[in-house]
Design an enzyme around this catalytic site. Structure first.
Site, PDB file in Angstrom:
ATOM      1  N   LYS A 151       0.853  -1.190   0.000  1.00 17.28           N
ATOM      2  CA  LYS A 151       0.000   0.000   0.000  1.00 17.28           C
ATOM      3  C   LYS A 151       0.891   1.243   0.000  1.00 17.28           C
ATOM      4  O   LYS A 151       1.053   1.916   1.013  1.00 17.28           O
ATOM      5  CB  LYS A 151      -0.944  -0.025   1.201  1.00 17.28           C
ATOM      6  CG  LYS A 151      -2.087  -1.025   0.997  1.00 17.28           C
ATOM      7  CD  LYS A 151      -3.032  -1.075   2.164  1.00 17.28           C
ATOM      8  CE  LYS A 151      -4.010   0.061   2.184  1.00 17.28           C
ATOM      9  NZ  LYS A 151      -5.059  -0.025   1.149  1.00 17.28           N
TER      10      LYS A 151
HETATM   11  N1  PMP Z   1      -6.959  -3.642  -3.229  1.00 19.99           N
HETATM   12  C1  PMP Z   1      -6.700  -2.347  -3.007  1.00 19.99           C
HETATM   13  C2  PMP Z   1      -6.155  -1.532  -4.124  1.00 19.99           C
HETATM   14  C3  PMP Z   1      -6.927  -1.781  -1.738  1.00 19.99           C
HETATM   15  O1  PMP Z   1      -6.661  -0.495  -1.524  1.00 19.99           O
HETATM   16  C4  PMP Z   1      -7.493  -2.576  -0.719  1.00 19.99           C
HETATM   17  C5  PMP Z   1      -7.804  -1.969   0.632  1.00 19.99           C
HETATM   18  N2  PMP Z   1      -6.740  -2.108   1.534  1.00 19.99           N
HETATM   19  C6  PMP Z   1      -7.761  -3.927  -0.998  1.00 19.99           C
HETATM   20  C7  PMP Z   1      -7.481  -4.419  -2.270  1.00 19.99           C
HETATM   21  C8  PMP Z   1      -8.326  -4.842   0.051  1.00 19.99           C
HETATM   22  O2  PMP Z   1      -7.381  -5.121   1.045  1.00 19.99           O
HETATM   23  P1  PMP Z   1      -7.836  -5.429   2.542  1.00 19.99           P
HETATM   24  O3  PMP Z   1      -8.854  -6.507   2.446  1.00 19.99           O
HETATM   25  O4  PMP Z   1      -6.594  -5.867   3.217  1.00 19.99           O
HETATM   26  O5  PMP Z   1      -8.384  -4.169   3.090  1.00 19.99           O
END
Ligand code: PMP
Length: 302
Positions: A151
């Site tokens: 991220k």
């Molecule tokens: N893809 C992207 C681009 C995201 O920003 C997120 C949110 N964190 C997710 C997938 C889903 O990840 P998570 O389930 O860990 O929140």
């Protein structure tokens, strides 16, 4: 109710947490962020952080990629997060935003010779997509998979372009394709299809973020519904012909997709497997299922 931030190693009111305009990450996106949910259980009068450790593990990995030396251990980050959310005192669903960033007030595109810092804040946040059935479009913006699975703040500008394009065109969310034209993910969610009774989702090697909700869904499907998840490339056309489709994310939870590019998914209603997973998930995140209690961290001392 006031929100607080953990900033420069102290808990302070959120509105007092300010950064200098020359801070490196502000200009080049040299930061790793996370999003952790605190889910309010009104019966138990308790707020539960969901899989917070897994979020911080992903943050540690991301920091390693972009040369951020996070000056905290996992236990310290967990304690800071619990203390922060407890101090805010909210009795509703909250979202915690931890950020590890290049904190030097020094310009120049680079990752070396810069100091690093960590901050976090919490605030009340209800449903992210604000719909029980989302309509999506395939984005004209291809997503960058050069630096996958982290991220990284700077990478999210493509996601923001895709999201706003979707909203401008009357959809709730965008589905981005990889540079090769395979289905990748939403602007802030992973994507699942139901095809021939199996769950299908893009593989990590397509450069997607490996979502913690994605992992939760795969475990629940296997353990509770006896459904395997196949991780494979997904063609755009399969979006139109799948029986069910849903998005997963910490903010969006499990959001059913009813329509993609003006074509109904299945019969346009919430599918059976999607519904079952949603029900399981919504119980688990408020610690109502003892088998998954290890994923929930209570915030308030009783
Ligand atoms: N893809 C992207 C681009 C995201 O920003 C997120 C949110 N964190 C997710 C997938 C889903 O990840 P998570 O389930 O860990 O929140």
């Amino acid at each position: 109710m006031p929100s607080y931030a953990y900033f420069h190693k102290q808990f302070i009111p959120l509105e007092e947490a300010k950064l200098g305009v020359m801070t490196n990450f502000l200009h080049y996106g040299t930061a790793i962020f996370e999003g952790i949910r605190g889910n309010w259980n009104s019966q138990q009068k308790q707020l539960f952080l969901f899989r917070a450790k897994e979020h911080y593990q992903r943050m540690f990995n991301g920091c390693h990629v972009v040369n951020i030396n996070l000056p905290y251990s996992m236990d310290e980050l967990m304690q800071i997060t619990v203390d922060l959310v407890a101090k805010c005192g909210f009795e509703e669903d909250v979202y915690v935003r931890p950020l590890s960033y290049k904190s030097s007030e020094s310009l120049g595109v680079r990752l070396h010779d810069l100091e690093c810092d960590f901050l976090a804040f919490a605030f009340p946040w209800g449903p992210y997509l604000d719909t029980d059935k989302a309509s999506c479009c395939v984005s004209s913006w291809r997503f960058p998979n050069e630096v996958p699975r982290a991220k990284i703040s700077g990478l999210y500008v493509t996601n923001a372009l895709a999201k706003t394009e979707a909203i401008d065109n009357g959809f709730h969310e965008a589905i981005m394709l990889t540079p090769d034209g395979y289905v990748a993910e939403g602007s802030g969610e992973n994507i699942f299809l139901v095809i021939d009774g199996q769950l299908v989702t893009p593989p990590g090697s397509d450069g997607i973020l490996i979502g913690i909700t994605r992992d939760t869904v795969m475990q629940l499907a296997k353990n509770e519904l006896d459904i395997e998840t196949v991780e494979r490339h997904i063609d755009r056309v399969e979006l139109y012909t799948a029986k069910e489709c849903f998005l997963t994310g910490t903010a969006a939870h499990i959001t059913p997709v009813a329509e993609i590019d003006h074509r109904k998914v299945g019969d346009g209603e919430i599918g059976e497997i999607t519904r079952k997973l949603q029900n399981l998930y919504m119980d688990i995140i408020v610690n109502e299922n003892p088998r998954y209690a290890h994923w929930c961290t209570p915030v308030y001392k009783k």
